[in-house]
Design a protein around this motif. Structure first.
Motif, mmCIF file in Angstrom:
data_model
loop_
_atom_site.group_PDB
_atom_site.id
_atom_site.type_symbol
_atom_site.label_atom_id
_atom_site.label_comp_id
_atom_site.label_asym_id
_atom_site.label_seq_id
_atom_site.Cartn_x
_atom_site.Cartn_y
_atom_site.Cartn_z
ATOM 1 N N GLU B 93 -8.513 -4.583 1.655
ATOM 2 C CA GLU B 93 -7.292 -4.909 2.407
ATOM 3 C C GLU B 93 -7.610 -5.900 3.533
ATOM 4 O O GLU B 93 -6.862 -6.836 3.783
ATOM 5 C CB GLU B 93 -6.682 -3.644 3.016
ATOM 6 N N ILE B 154 -2.338 6.186 2.448
ATOM 7 C CA ILE B 154 -1.517 5.041 2.854
ATOM 8 C C ILE B 154 -0.429 4.732 1.836
ATOM 9 O O ILE B 154 0.679 4.375 2.187
ATOM 10 C CB ILE B 154 -2.361 3.781 3.150
ATOM 11 N N VAL B 158 -2.686 2.118 -4.061
ATOM 12 C CA VAL B 158 -4.152 2.091 -4.095
ATOM 13 C C VAL B 158 -4.711 2.883 -5.277
ATOM 14 O O VAL B 158 -5.775 2.574 -5.811
ATOM 15 C CB VAL B 158 -4.775 2.604 -2.768
ATOM 16 N N LEU B 301 3.375 -4.039 9.010
ATOM 17 C CA LEU B 301 2.202 -4.912 9.029
ATOM 18 C C LEU B 301 2.516 -6.259 9.681
ATOM 19 O O LEU B 301 3.678 -6.646 9.770
ATOM 20 C CB LEU B 301 1.730 -5.184 7.586
ATOM 21 N N LEU B 355 1.610 6.599 7.555
ATOM 22 C CA LEU B 355 2.221 6.371 6.237
ATOM 23 C C LEU B 355 2.192 7.614 5.361
ATOM 24 O O LEU B 355 2.806 7.649 4.299
ATOM 25 C CB LEU B 355 1.521 5.214 5.511
ATOM 26 N N SER B 385 6.153 -6.259 0.385
ATOM 27 C CA SER B 385 5.023 -5.657 -0.318
ATOM 28 C C SER B 385 4.857 -4.183 -0.037
ATOM 29 O O SER B 385 4.569 -3.409 -0.924
ATOM 30 C CB SER B 385 3.726 -6.344 0.110
ATOM 31 N N CYS B 386 4.971 -3.817 1.217
ATOM 32 C CA CYS B 386 4.587 -2.456 1.585
ATOM 33 C C CYS B 386 5.796 -1.532 1.594
ATOM 34 O O CYS B 386 6.457 -1.358 2.609
ATOM 35 C CB CYS B 386 3.877 -2.438 2.936
ATOM 36 N N PRO B 388 5.951 1.852 1.253
ATOM 37 C CA PRO B 388 5.930 3.059 2.087
ATOM 38 C C PRO B 388 6.192 2.769 3.566
ATOM 39 O O PRO B 388 6.736 3.607 4.274
ATOM 40 C CB PRO B 388 4.523 3.628 1.885
#
Ligand code: SF4
Lengths: 264, 439
Positions: B93, B154, B158, B301, B355, B385-386, B388
């Motif tokens: 990451e 997270i 992943v 982020l 998260l 993208s994220c 969560p």
């Protein structure tokens, strides 16, 4: 005699450019509207020359620029976003707060306006032309219906097909395939308006609807949009006298406040 | 271990590399600042040191072959175990974020996309997989892993991402499954479950490392990790001062060591130095934003490829971003680490990241920050993208407006994929937001 002008507001939108002159009381004394061109700087110079011809010398007059092209207005004494300007213009025009829906050529916005005309919250359409005037314009071109007649023709139809795509480009191919399947124009037009209005209503919900519901922008001339917006929200829609000028008017009012300020 | 490889590692990393990086730091300290100092304070002096530290880390990665075992891990993985076993630890990451700031992420992610990975996948995953498939990287070379360690605290991305890596490199994947914490406290059985997984992972890690886990070294790694996290938290909390000595954008830039070098003595030294510099700024009354008029929060982020643009854009308008849920995530768990009870405390530390908790918990964190940092508004980066991190932001925004009475803006973008960033739209929304904050 030339109309009095104490301050100017210039709204360089993605579709149209508007300029408004106000007197010391903040009433509109002169205005002008034309399609936005590619060479914005040249267009601005020309529009200002037109203003000079109509109202006399502009030297020293405060000028607030707004809209997507605001940064290209070198002559501006200040630049303010269309959010703040619209709220200011409509509040002065109608005398109350509420929820303003502005459907512009390339972006739409919903602004929650407080009792003193302040912006409480806003949303703008996400990064595409869905939910904007461009959506209807594209369809009008594709269907060969003049833009001015879109609304009335839609309202004349009794049936309605559902257009599932809110993407301007994909909706176009959806329309083409409906026509290929022999669906009549009227129901398609109704469906297109419905898709646009639902998109707008979703934005209204994000901000939360505090009546009265006000509408501005070029799309106001389209009767179907107004009617469907009322149907979908259950609220009566209130219109200003110059729906397309609210951004430029708000800018002019802000310019009026700037008089006497160091940079204004 | 291969003695020639060890010698090469020592020479290139500890002797030659160290000297070159130090020389580069000294030069960097003399160079004029790149960020606009009419609106922003001059860059932190410690920034050049951070570059040196991180540079050394990536340099070491190039020479691990034959002398150090390599583990690739997720940002929320129990790294203390790996440090105690002498692994060279690589965070894909972080590497992806470096690609983001270097503006090569899209090019590298496209390599993954053309191999069939969907653009709906997290841009970190795409950047990493793209780098693995193409060998493209701005850090020279990525060492091949001997082991993969993924922790689901997270996201679930992943889980699949690391399976792809395991398949590609044909190396063992150790997975730590951390049950989602829906309530204030994690259930005891959930903590026990995580703890048992950590204990059961040890023989696998030992096998890959080729050595036994030493209890004393584990405690030491936990202690260093705790110390660095505490210092980081202290640094963040200094931003309660008016004007805030550093901004969240500074935090984004300086956070690399706390993420990828936790558990190392150099990291503790680095943050101790940074804290001193931050305190000097406070003593001198220097703010990160020269004319701090308004203070706001950042959620989610960073937008790595546009840090400078956003920092300057807001600073020019007198807006300082002084607190963020993201940078806070690497500090808030520090009190949970207990070097005397490494397994029990690791289980607790790694089950509680923001998260891995409900959206209500994030809202509560933001509300607390508004109070503690005296904030005037909030920017919620809706990160394509994220998922969560972004889920729940609509309601969080609404409730910050209604219940706390501050303006809140949802800003659509992506942390690494600049194709999801529309500058004109962002500028209009941010400007309107600043106008709402008032004079
Ligand atoms: S989805 Fe979010 S939490 Fe998961 S790897 Fe990507 S950025 Fe990190």
């Amino acid at each position: 005699m030339n109309p009095t002008c104490t301050a100017l507001g210039l709204d360089v939108g993605a579709a149209t450019t508007k300029i408004v002159a106000v007197d010391p009381e903040g009433s509109i004394t002169w205005h002008h509207l034309e399609p936005t061109e590619v060479k914005i700087e040249e267009q601005v110079a020309r529009v200002l020359a037109q203003a000079r011809a109509a109202i006399g010398p502009l030297g020293g007059l405060p000028l607030v620029a707004t809209g997507y092209g605001r940064r290209l207005v070198r002559q501006a004494t200040r630049r303010v976003t269309e959010i703040t300007c619209h709220a200011r213009g409509i509040f002065r025009e109608l005398g109350h707060g509420g929820t303003l829906v502005d459907i512009g050529g390339q972006d739409s916005k919903v602004i929650a306006i407080g009792p003193r005309g302040e912006v409480l919250d806003f949303v703008m359409n996400d990064k595409c032309a869905a939910g904007t005037g461009r959506f209807l314009e594209n369809a009008a071109r594709r269907l060969g219906v003049p833009l001015e007649r879109m609304g009335t023709e839609a309202l004349a139809a009794t049936d309605e097909v559902s257009i599932s795509s809110t993407c301007t480009v994909f909706a176009e191919s959806e329309v083409v395939s409906l026509i290929a399947h022999g669906v009549d124009l009227g129901p398609i037009l109704r469906g297109l308006h419905r898709a646009l209005v639902r998109r707008i209503v979703a934005m209204v919900r994000t901000v939360g609807l505090t009546p009265p519901l006000m509408l501005s922008g070029g799309v106001v001339r389209n009767l179907a949009i107004r009617q469907m917006l009322e149907e979908e929200t259950g609220e009566r829609v209130v219109l200003p006298r110059h729906p397309q000028l609210m951004g430029a008017y708000g800018a002019a009012l802000l310019a009026l406040e700037d008089r006497g300020r160091p940079n204004g | 271990m291969n003695p020639i490889a060890s010698l090469r590692y020592h020479w290139n990393v500890n002797l030659l590399g160290r000297a070159i990086l130090r020389w580069q730091r000294i030069r960097a300290q003399r160079r004029p600042p790149r960020w606009d100092t009419r609106y922003l304070a001059p860059p932190l002096k410690v920034g050049a040191r951070m570059k040196e530290l991180v540079g050394r880390h990536w340099l070491a990665g190039r020479y691990t072959k034959g002398c150090r075992k390599v583990a690739w891990v997720t940002s929320g993985a129990p790294v203390e175990l790996l440090k105690a076993l002498d692994f060279y630890v690589l965070y894909p990451e972080n590497h992806a974020a470096i690609c983001g700031t270097a503006r090569v992420a899209v090019e590298i992610a496209s390599e993954a996309e053309s191999a069939g990975y969907s653009r709906d996948l997290c841009s970190y995953a795409r950047t990493d997989i793209g780098a693995v498939l193409s060998g493209k990287t701005p850090v020279g070379r990525l060492p091949r892993p001997d082991l993969l360690l993924a922790c689901t605290n997270i996201c679930q991305t992943v889980l699949y991402w690391y399976r792809v890596l395991a398949h590609h490199f044909r190396v063992p994947l150790v997975l730590i499954d951390t049950p989602f914490v829906y309530t204030e406290e994690a259930a005891e059985h959930a903590v026990r479950y995580v703890r048992r997984q950590l204990e059961e992972a040890v023989p696998l890690l030992e096998k890959a490392a080729g050595k036994r886990l030493n209890e004393r070294r584990l405690r030491q790694a936990a202690l260093l990790s705790k110390r660095a996290s505490e210092l980081w938290l202290e640094i963040l909390q200094r931003c309660r001062h008016r004007p805030a000595p550093i901004s969240v954008f500074d935090q984004f830039v300086q956070m690399a060591p706390i993420v990828e070098m936790r558990g190392e003595p150099a990291t503790v030294d680095f943050y101790a130095t940074m804290l001193r510099e931050v305190d000097e700024r406070i003593a001198g009354g220097m703010g990160a934003v020269r004319n701090e008029r308004k203070r706001v929060l950042w959620d989610n982020l960073p937008i790595w490829y546009r840090l400078r643009y956003l920092a300057e854009f807001l600073a020019r308008r007198g807006v300082a971003v002084v607190a963020s849920t993201y940078t806070n995530a690497w500090g808030e768990l520090a009190p949970l680490i207990d070097p005397d009870e490494p397994f029990e405390s690791m289980a607790r530390t790694y089950i509680y990241p923001i998260l891995n908790r409900g959206t209500g918990h994030k809202l509560a964190t933001m509300k607390r920050m508004v109070e503690e940092y005296q904030l005037n508004g909030a920017i919620l980066h809706s990160d394509r993208s994220c998922k969560p991190y972004s889920i729940g932001q609509m309601d969080q925004r609404d409730r910050l407006i209604r219940e706390v009475g501050i303006p809140a803006l949802l800003l659509e973008a992506d942390h690494n994929d600049s194709r999801a960033f529309a500058e004109e739209q962002v500028a209009t929304r941010l400007t309107a937001f600043v106008e709402m904050l008032g004079e």
